[in-house]
Scaffold this motif. Structure first.
Motif, PDB file in Angstrom:
ATOM      1  N   VAL A  56       0.846  -1.193   0.000  1.00  0.00           N
ATOM      2  CA  VAL A  56       0.000   0.000   0.000  1.00  0.00           C
ATOM      3  C   VAL A  56       0.879   1.241   0.000  1.00  0.00           C
ATOM      4  CG1 VAL A  56      -1.665   1.377   1.307  1.00  0.00           C
ATOM      5  CG2 VAL A  56      -1.912  -1.099   1.222  1.00  0.00           C
ATOM      6  N   VAL A  57       0.556   2.156  -0.887  1.00  0.00           N
ATOM      7  CA  VAL A  57       1.235   3.447  -0.931  1.00  0.00           C
ATOM      8  C   VAL A  57       0.331   4.470  -0.263  1.00  0.00           C
ATOM      9  CG1 VAL A  57       1.541   5.310  -2.602  1.00  0.00           C
ATOM     10  CG2 VAL A  57       2.712   3.138  -2.965  1.00  0.00           C
ATOM     11  N   GLU A  58       0.889   5.298   0.580  1.00  0.00           N
ATOM     12  CA  GLU A  58       0.116   6.390   1.196  1.00  0.00           C
ATOM     13  C   GLU A  58       0.761   7.703   0.780  1.00  0.00           C
ATOM     14  OE1 GLU A  58       0.255   6.650   5.520  1.00  0.00           O
ATOM     15  OE2 GLU A  58      -1.781   7.462   5.591  1.00  0.00           O
ATOM     16  N   GLY A  59      -0.057   8.631   0.330  1.00  0.00           N
ATOM     17  CA  GLY A  59       0.524   9.894  -0.121  1.00  0.00           C
ATOM     18  C   GLY A  59      -0.529  10.881  -0.527  1.00  0.00           C
ATOM     19  N   GLU A  60      -0.182  11.714  -1.503  1.00  0.00           N
ATOM     20  CA  GLU A  60      -1.148  12.726  -1.944  1.00  0.00           C
ATOM     21  C   GLU A  60      -1.017  12.945  -3.450  1.00  0.00           C
ATOM     22  OE1 GLU A  60       0.090  16.104   0.396  1.00  0.00           O
ATOM     23  OE2 GLU A  60       1.609  16.685  -1.103  1.00  0.00           O
ATOM     24  N   ILE A  61      -2.133  13.368  -4.039  1.00  0.00           N
ATOM     25  CA  ILE A  61      -2.134  13.718  -5.475  1.00  0.00           C
ATOM     26  C   ILE A  61      -2.212  15.238  -5.556  1.00  0.00           C
ATOM     27  CG2 ILE A  61      -3.206  13.315  -7.712  1.00  0.00           C
ATOM     28  CD1 ILE A  61      -4.728  10.974  -6.541  1.00  0.00           C
ATOM     29  N   PRO A  62      -1.121  15.892  -5.935  1.00  0.00           N
ATOM     30  CA  PRO A  62      -1.171  17.352  -6.022  1.00  0.00           C
ATOM     31  C   PRO A  62      -2.028  17.795  -7.191  1.00  0.00           C
ATOM     32  CG  PRO A  62       0.911  16.531  -6.860  1.00  0.00           C
ATOM     33  CD  PRO A  62       0.167  15.336  -6.336  1.00  0.00           C
ATOM     34  N   PRO A  63      -2.534  19.030  -7.157  1.00  0.00           N
ATOM     35  CA  PRO A  63      -3.296  19.525  -8.309  1.00  0.00           C
ATOM     36  C   PRO A  63      -2.474  19.385  -9.579  1.00  0.00           C
ATOM     37  CG  PRO A  63      -3.360  21.110  -6.495  1.00  0.00           C
ATOM     38  CD  PRO A  63      -2.384  20.041  -6.090  1.00  0.00           C
ATOM     39  N   GLU A  64      -3.146  19.102 -10.672  1.00  0.00           N
ATOM     40  CA  GLU A  64      -2.410  18.899 -11.929  1.00  0.00           C
ATOM     41  C   GLU A  64      -1.729  20.179 -12.408  1.00  0.00           C
ATOM     42  OE1 GLU A  64      -4.518  15.186 -14.150  1.00  0.00           O
ATOM     43  OE2 GLU A  64      -5.695  17.014 -13.998  1.00  0.00           O
ATOM     44  N   SER A  65      -2.207  21.323 -11.907  1.00  0.00           N
ATOM     45  CA  SER A  65      -1.545  22.589 -12.272  1.00  0.00           C
ATOM     46  C   SER A  65      -0.174  22.675 -11.594  1.00  0.00           C
ATOM     47  CB  SER A  65      -2.409  23.765 -11.839  1.00  0.00           C
ATOM     48  OG  SER A  65      -2.681  23.652 -10.447  1.00  0.00           O
ATOM     49  N   GLU A  66       0.020  21.872 -10.567  1.00  0.00           N
ATOM     50  CA  GLU A  66       1.268  21.921  -9.790  1.00  0.00           C
ATOM     51  C   GLU A  66       2.270  20.869 -10.251  1.00  0.00           C
ATOM     52  OE1 GLU A  66       0.234  22.491  -5.594  1.00  0.00           O
ATOM     53  OE2 GLU A  66       1.918  21.156  -5.140  1.00  0.00           O
ATOM     54  N   GLU A  67       1.769  19.670 -10.506  1.00  0.00           N
ATOM     55  CA  GLU A  67       2.694  18.607 -10.910  1.00  0.00           C
ATOM     56  C   GLU A  67       1.964  17.524 -11.703  1.00  0.00           C
ATOM     57  OE1 GLU A  67       4.924  16.789  -7.708  1.00  0.00           O
ATOM     58  OE2 GLU A  67       5.692  15.196  -9.026  1.00  0.00           O
ATOM     59  N   THR A  68       2.567  17.137 -12.798  1.00  0.00           N
ATOM     60  CA  THR A  68       2.109  15.963 -13.556  1.00  0.00           C
ATOM     61  C   THR A  68       3.358  15.230 -14.046  1.00  0.00           C
ATOM     62  OG1 THR A  68       2.025  17.240 -15.612  1.00  0.00           O
ATOM     63  CG2 THR A  68      -0.066  16.951 -14.455  1.00  0.00           C
ATOM     64  N   ALA A  69       3.159  14.103 -14.673  1.00  0.00           N
ATOM     65  CA  ALA A  69       4.287  13.385 -15.285  1.00  0.00           C
ATOM     66  C   ALA A  69       3.762  12.706 -16.542  1.00  0.00           C
ATOM     67  CB  ALA A  69       4.848  12.357 -14.313  1.00  0.00           C
ATOM     68  N   ILE A  70       4.665  12.450 -17.455  1.00  0.00           N
ATOM     69  CA  ILE A  70       4.243  11.776 -18.695  1.00  0.00           C
ATOM     70  C   ILE A  70       3.917  10.322 -18.377  1.00  0.00           C
ATOM     71  CG2 ILE A  70       4.942  11.063 -21.022  1.00  0.00           C
ATOM     72  CD1 ILE A  70       4.391  14.050 -20.744  1.00  0.00           C
ATOM     73  N   GLU A  71       2.681   9.984 -18.658  1.00  0.00           N
ATOM     74  CA  GLU A  71       2.168   8.645 -18.363  1.00  0.00           C
ATOM     75  C   GLU A  71       1.976   7.903 -19.685  1.00  0.00           C
ATOM     76  OE1 GLU A  71      -0.565   5.445 -17.432  1.00  0.00           O
ATOM     77  OE2 GLU A  71      -0.833   6.994 -18.947  1.00  0.00           O
ATOM     78  N   GLY A  72       2.320   6.609 -19.696  1.00  0.00           N
ATOM     79  CA  GLY A  72       2.115   5.799 -20.889  1.00  0.00           C
ATOM     80  C   GLY A  72       3.302   5.900 -21.845  1.00  0.00           C
ATOM     81  N   PRO A  73       3.156   5.341 -23.034  1.00  0.00           N
ATOM     82  CA  PRO A  73       1.984   4.576 -23.451  1.00  0.00           C
ATOM     83  C   PRO A  73       1.905   3.229 -22.725  1.00  0.00           C
ATOM     84  CG  PRO A  73       3.712   4.358 -25.083  1.00  0.00           C
ATOM     85  CD  PRO A  73       4.224   5.319 -24.050  1.00  0.00           C
ATOM     86  N   PHE A  74       0.755   2.631 -22.806  1.00  0.00           N
ATOM     87  CA  PHE A  74       0.532   1.374 -22.115  1.00  0.00           C
ATOM     88  C   PHE A  74      -0.369   0.509 -22.989  1.00  0.00           C
ATOM     89  CE2 PHE A  74      -1.814  -0.959 -18.587  1.00  0.00           C
ATOM     90  CZ  PHE A  74      -0.742  -1.770 -18.273  1.00  0.00           C
ATOM     91  N   GLY A  75       0.019  -0.716 -23.221  1.00  0.00           N
ATOM     92  CA  GLY A  75      -0.782  -1.616 -24.064  1.00  0.00           C
ATOM     93  C   GLY A  75      -2.143  -1.816 -23.438  1.00  0.00           C
ATOM     94  N   GLU A  76      -3.181  -1.270 -24.056  1.00  0.00           N
ATOM     95  CA  GLU A  76      -4.503  -1.243 -23.432  1.00  0.00           C
ATOM     96  C   GLU A  76      -5.374  -2.421 -23.851  1.00  0.00           C
ATOM     97  OE1 GLU A  76      -4.913   2.505 -25.041  1.00  0.00           O
ATOM     98  OE2 GLU A  76      -3.839   3.514 -23.416  1.00  0.00           O
ATOM     99  N   TRP A  77      -6.509  -2.589 -23.167  1.00  0.00           N
ATOM    100  CA  TRP A  77      -7.293  -3.815 -23.375  1.00  0.00           C
ATOM    101  C   TRP A  77      -7.842  -3.989 -24.789  1.00  0.00           C
ATOM    102  CZ3 TRP A  77     -12.368  -3.605 -24.757  1.00  0.00           C
ATOM    103  CH2 TRP A  77     -13.097  -2.469 -24.423  1.00  0.00           C
TER     104      TRP A  77
END
Ligand SMILES: Cc1cc2nc3c(=O)[nH]c(=O)nc-3n(C[C@H](O)[C@H](O)[C@H](O)COP(=O)(O)O)c2cc1C
Length: 474
Positions: A251-272
């Motif tokens: 289990v990870v415990e943490g926080e999701i900051p507003p997207e205006s503050e921080e994001t990261a490049i996600e993907g690509p990911f082989g989808e269903w």
């Protein structure tokens, strides 16, 4: 009886021949490859251990829920019955079940180990690259993202993919209409980060509920309790007070900051659906702590090309929806390619009955990417692809039995959305409604079928069972 942990489930699955153990696989090619190849054969779940560079016992369990047998086992239903009978039994079980809140306990195996501060390192767990073209290692494919509604206090769980970014960061891809995103936005709009817990591995029924969508405001924990016939034991995490299964794996415990503050490049990911469609800046979790059991198991449900995987729960939901909407005499609901082609079998009662079923099915909320809707008579087994195709090829006159619906909603990961539509945020495609029932008005004059009927087949089975059992073997 409900399973306590993923480990318990693996042991039970092993007893009925549903587990393959693999030691020493590599995380770049072997884990994803073997997971895909065994699934193509409708094979067992695969439990990987002994990864180079990781402690022995840090495992990955892939495809725990993928087949009907394991799905039935998880729900405590008979494992070798006809798929429609299984759906019926589960529907009955749901109808008789009462929501059951999670039970807070003070301690649990998940709290046995903890990383915090500089010691936080999500890369210390053996997350695979599920397909060679994936943009990273995905620790979250069969995960649960847990957020609390800051206004009303209820707790949501959703399964949203999670990619490792670095030691103390994972990114999530949560689609706009999903409850997890709506809740995160409530914090962001108040200028705050959203407290979050992400679970990588727990017993299968609780996870299944995280991939369902009860009405906004209903906690999936209550559903899980109902389906398990016993409440889920949860511990409240110290920093966020979010409840997580006491027997969870990691289990990870943490926080999701507003997207205006921080994001990261996600993907690509082989989808269903079998393609790569999405890559871009997405929300991240700033990890503050990681808790894990001794010898933790990452649960993996990577999207595999939809060879024969069925989204059993959606078929059951659609069946319920049809009946709630007044469609009588539904004999079964099934789908192929994860429901991209959805089939409703029914006993036609009146002119327009099948069309009504098609329209009702195509409007169902769960129908985001479900393009083809087919109705068949109740002599056709909707779970049998060959029978469905036979009905489509022999009972459909395309000039009269097919309707096209334009611009219906679809999902980001639909490969048929053109780049222009995608850029304009117009995530829509058409639906095809195919009535493969005999035309109601002259159904009695429709040519008689020449296949042996159910009764004759039963007699043949009784008399020639041994011969028939071996007749398909090479
Ligand atoms: C294996 C699996 C992976 C999924 N991955 C995602 C995902 O990456 N992003 C997403 O928005 N939904 C994903 N979903 C669908 C959501 O889990 C599902 O819509 C769920 O109902 C969301 O919960 P919510 O209604 O509480 O938001 C996935 C479902 C499954 C079964």
């Amino acid at each position: 009886m409900a399973f306590e942990s993923l480990d318990d489930f693996i042991r039970a699955a092993d007893k009925v021949g549903e587990v393959q153990y693999v030691d020493g696989a590599d995380l770049e090619i072997d884990v994803g490859g073997l997971t895909e190849l065994t699934a193509e054969q409708n094979g067992p779940m695969v439990v990987f251990d002994k990864f180079a560079g990781y402690p022995e016992g840090f495992r990955v369990a892939a495809n725990a829920n993928r087949t009907l047998r394991r799905f039935a086992l998880a729900l405590g239903l008979p494992i070798d019955i006809h798929p429609l009978e299984l759906l019926r039994r589960w529907r009955d079980k749901r109808a008789g079940s009462v929501p059951m809140a999670a039970r807070v306990v003070q301690d649990g195996p998940v709290l046995a180990n903890m990383q915090q501060g500089d010691a936080v390192n999500i890369e210390s767990f053996p997350a695979p690259r599920w397909h060679p073209g994936d943009g990273g290692r995905y620790i979250g494919t069969q995960d649960m993202v847990i957020l609390r509604d800051p206004e009303q206090g209820w707790v949501n769980m959703g399964c949203y993919r999670a990619m490792i970014q670095r030691r103390d960061r994972i990114s999530l891809w949560i689609n706009p209409q999903k409850h997890g995103r709506i809740l995160a936005q409530k914090y962001w709009q108040a200028g705050k980060a959203a407290p979050v817990a992400v679970v990588f591995g727990c017993e299968p029924v609780t996870w299944m509920t995280a991939s369902m969508s009860p009405p906004f405001g209903t906690s999936e924990y209550e559903l899980a309790g109902a389906y398990r016939d016993s409440p889920v034991d949860v511990v409240e995490l110290p920093l966020t007070q979010l409840p997580v299964p006491a027997h969870a794996e990691i289990v990870v415990e943490g926080e999701i900051p507003p997207e205006s503050e921080e994001t990261a490049i996600e993907g690509p990911f082989g989808e269903w659906p079998g393609y790569y469609t999405h890559q871009g800046p997405e929300a991240v979790v700033r990890i503050k702590r990681i808790y894990y059991r001794d010898n933790p198991i990452i649960a993996g449900a990577p999207p595999l090309r939809p060879i024969n995987w069925s989204n059993f729960t959606n078929y059951m939901h659609l069946w319920e929806h049809l009946e709630r909407s007044g469609i009588t005499d539904v004999a079964g609901v099934w789908g192929f390619y994860n429901g991209l082609l959805t089939v409703v079998s029914l006993q036609q009662r009146y002119a327009g009955h099948a069309k009504q079923a098609l329209i009702t099915a195509a409007g169902f909320r769960h129908g985001d990417m479900k393009t083809y809707y087919v109705t068949v008579d109740d002599d056709i087994d909707p779970t049998n692809q060959e029978e469905v195709l036979w009905a489509m090829c022999t009972r459909v006159d395309p000039t009269t039995a097919v309707d096209i619906v334009r611009d219906a909603w679809t999902a980001d990961l639909d490969p048929r959305v053109s780049p222009a539509r995608r850029a304009a945020g117009d995530l829509t495609v058409g639906r095809m409604l195919i009535n493969a029932c005999k035309p109601f008005a002259w159904r009695e004059q429709f040519a008689k079928t020449n296949v042996f009927n159910a009764e004759d087949r039963k007699k043949l089975q009784a008399k020639w069972g041994d011969l028939l059992a071996n007749s398909g073997k090479k």
